[in-house]
Design a protein around this motif. Structure first.
Motif, short mmCIF file in Angstrom:
data_model
loop_
_atom_site.label_atom_id
_atom_site.label_comp_id
_atom_site.label_asym_id
_atom_site.label_seq_id
_atom_site.Cartn_x
_atom_site.Cartn_y
_atom_site.Cartn_z
N THR A 52 0.85 -1.22 0.08
CA THR A 52 -0.08 -0.05 -0.03
C THR A 52 0.94 1.16 0.01
OG1 THR A 52 -1.85 -1.21 1.28
CG2 THR A 52 -1.81 1.25 1.31
N ALA A 53 2.00 1.34 0.67
CA ALA A 53 2.63 2.40 0.95
C ALA A 53 3.53 2.49 -0.41
CB ALA A 53 3.81 1.96 1.96
N SER A 93 2.44 1.85 -3.46
CA SER A 93 1.58 2.09 -4.46
C SER A 93 1.22 3.66 -4.19
CB SER A 93 -0.04 1.14 -4.04
OG SER A 93 -1.03 1.69 -5.05
N ASN A 94 1.27 3.82 -3.06
CA ASN A 94 0.86 5.30 -2.75
C ASN A 94 1.97 6.43 -2.76
OD1 ASN A 94 -1.72 4.61 -2.21
ND2 ASN A 94 -1.50 4.62 0.08
N ARG A 95 3.22 5.54 -3.27
CA ARG A 95 4.53 6.48 -3.19
C ARG A 95 4.93 7.14 -1.76
NH1 ARG A 95 7.15 3.78 -7.11
NH2 ARG A 95 5.91 3.63 -9.08
N SER A 96 4.39 6.67 -0.92
CA SER A 96 4.50 7.56 0.57
C SER A 96 5.49 6.80 1.22
CB SER A 96 2.95 7.40 1.22
OG SER A 96 3.18 8.03 2.67
N ASN A 132 11.18 10.08 -5.01
CA ASN A 132 10.43 11.28 -4.45
C ASN A 132 11.64 12.38 -4.61
OD1 ASN A 132 8.39 9.68 -3.83
ND2 ASN A 132 8.38 10.05 -1.99
N GLU A 175 4.21 6.40 4.99
CA GLU A 175 3.29 5.10 5.28
C GLU A 175 4.36 3.94 5.23
OE1 GLU A 175 0.26 4.40 2.45
OE2 GLU A 175 -0.55 6.48 2.76
#
Length: 417
Positions: A286-287, A289-292, A328, A295
């Motif tokens: 999930t992290a 996928s969100n490029r976070s 990022n 997270e």
């Protein structure tokens, strides 16, 4: 009712009394009859299980050592089975690695004294696995080298497969991928000459998948992990089956196919083995996928035990985090020609020192064209220079001239002849 039956009857209700009765049976050397030996064997295993269930590792270790002197009364095949079963009792007790190593060494010394070559080899292979678990890789490789020479002489293919697979794991842990792959190839060659049990085959598939993942061939690695998971599942090896599932998730994440992670989570095996291990991989997916990065760090914090205890997961999670950080940072600094490092750190939500270290690494690796002005605390980004094609053109011209000169030389030489 005999003493053994009496002890079994009260084993759950009065374990202390049952232990005393088992000890009484074991205190007398058994007669060389099938009935007496069977009673002794059952009492031995029952007492060992009581020690295991009670977490009495010291007493269990002493029981194994004391029993060795009596095992001469048993047939060699029965002796080997009993010794392995007794050592297996330690595996479900946490934090017993050092005790297992000491007990295994004692059994090896006894096997050498009694000239039980097959049992000694089997125990030495087990000791190698314990060394790997303890991260004592040099000790493991030293023992493997000696063991392999002997096994090749006697041509014991089945044991050879097991030891070569352990060798591959040892070199993999030491990051010597070339030697790890060579050992795995040898193990597969040996396995082709004999019947390979499902667990051993699953181990070979698991190791193959890990080595392909190290070479960034995650698609092939995924295929091997599926085979390994199916093999471990069929043999009810829950922990190893879960590990294979985690590695399957990791391959999909590393290939940027995070959408397929949810499909795997809906599979029957994933539902059966649902737990924190798979939740941890879902959080990482999930992290990613969100490029976070926030997270991602939160997932590492929430599932620290599940993600950092496994060396393979830890290594690739670090690579994944570094790739996300580089992506990022590149996106954040793209509009600037000069920017404060503290501002970049604020935009990506990380510590200034951490960002500065990563930017310097990106510059050194030539992933970023720029320079750090540490006095001003700034990053100066250079404009990308277009590739000068004249140099390549000049090289091609020189090469063509060289070819022409060579042809002229050959023609001249033929005329002189």
């Amino acid at each position: 009712m005999g003493r053994l039956e009496d002890a079994k009857a009260i084993q759950k209700s009065d374990p202390a009394k049952a232990k005393a009765q088992y000890k009484s049976i074991l205190s007398v050397r058994p007669e060389i009859t099938d009935a007496a030996l069977k009673e002794y064997e059952q009492a031995l295993m029952a007492l060992g299980e009581l020690y295991r269930d009670g977490g009495q590792t010291g007493e269990l270790a002493e029981l194994v050592k004391e029993t060795l002197s009596v095992l001469n009364a048993f047939a060699k095949s029965k002796t080997s089975k009993l010794v392995r079963q007794m050592i297996d009792l330690f595996t479900t007790i946490p934090n017993t690695l050092d005790i297992q190593i000491n007990v295994t060494k004692s059994c090896i010394e006894w096997a050498i004294k009694e000239r039980r070559a097959f049992l000694r080899q089997s125990l030495e292979a087990r000791l190698v696995a314990l060394y790997l678990e303890k991260n004592a890789y040099r000790d493991a490789i030293a023992l493997i080298d000696t063991l392999l020479k002997e096994l090749k002489r006697v041509d014991d293919k089945m044991m050879l497969v097991e030891v070569q697979l352990l060798e591959s794991r040892a070199y993999h842990a030491l990051r010597n991928i070339a030697k790890s792959r060579a050992s795995l190839s040898s193990a597969r060659t040996s396995a082709n000459a004999v019947y390979c049990p499902p667990l051993t085959q699953a181990g070979l598939d698991m190791q193959s998948g890990m080595l392909h993942a190290e070479e960034k061939d995650f698609s092939t690695a995924y295929s091997y992990f599926i085979e390994a998971m199916e093999g471990y599942h069929s043999q009810e090896e829950t922990k190893k089956a879960v590990d294979a599932l985690k590695y399957m998730f990791l391959c999909k994440i590393m290939e940027n196919h995070t959408d397929e992670v949810n499909q795997i989570l809906q599979s029957k095996h994933a539902i059966q083995y649902a737990g924190r291990d798979l939740e941890a991989m879902k959080a990482i997916a999930t992290a990613h996928s969100n490029r976070s990065l926030a997270e991602f760090e939160q997932a590492l914090s929430n599932y620290k035990a599940e993600l950092t205890s496994d060396r393979f997961i830890r290594s690739h999670s670090t690579d994944l985090y570094d790739n996300m950080l580089e992506h990022n940072l590149s996106r954040v600094i793209e509009p600037f020609s000069r920017v404060e490092i503290s501002h970049v750190a604020k935009l990506v939500g990380l510590d200034t020192q951490q960002v500065e270290t990563k930017l310097s690494r990106m510059i050194l690796d030539k992933k970023l064209s720029g320079v750090l002005d540490q006095g001003e605390g700034c990053l100066i980004v250079f404009e990308e220079q277009g590739t000068d094609k004249s140099y390549d053109a000049a090289l091609k011209t020189i090469k063509k001239l060289g070819d022409v000169v060579e042809v002229l030389y050959i023609n001249q030489a033929s005329l002189l002849d």
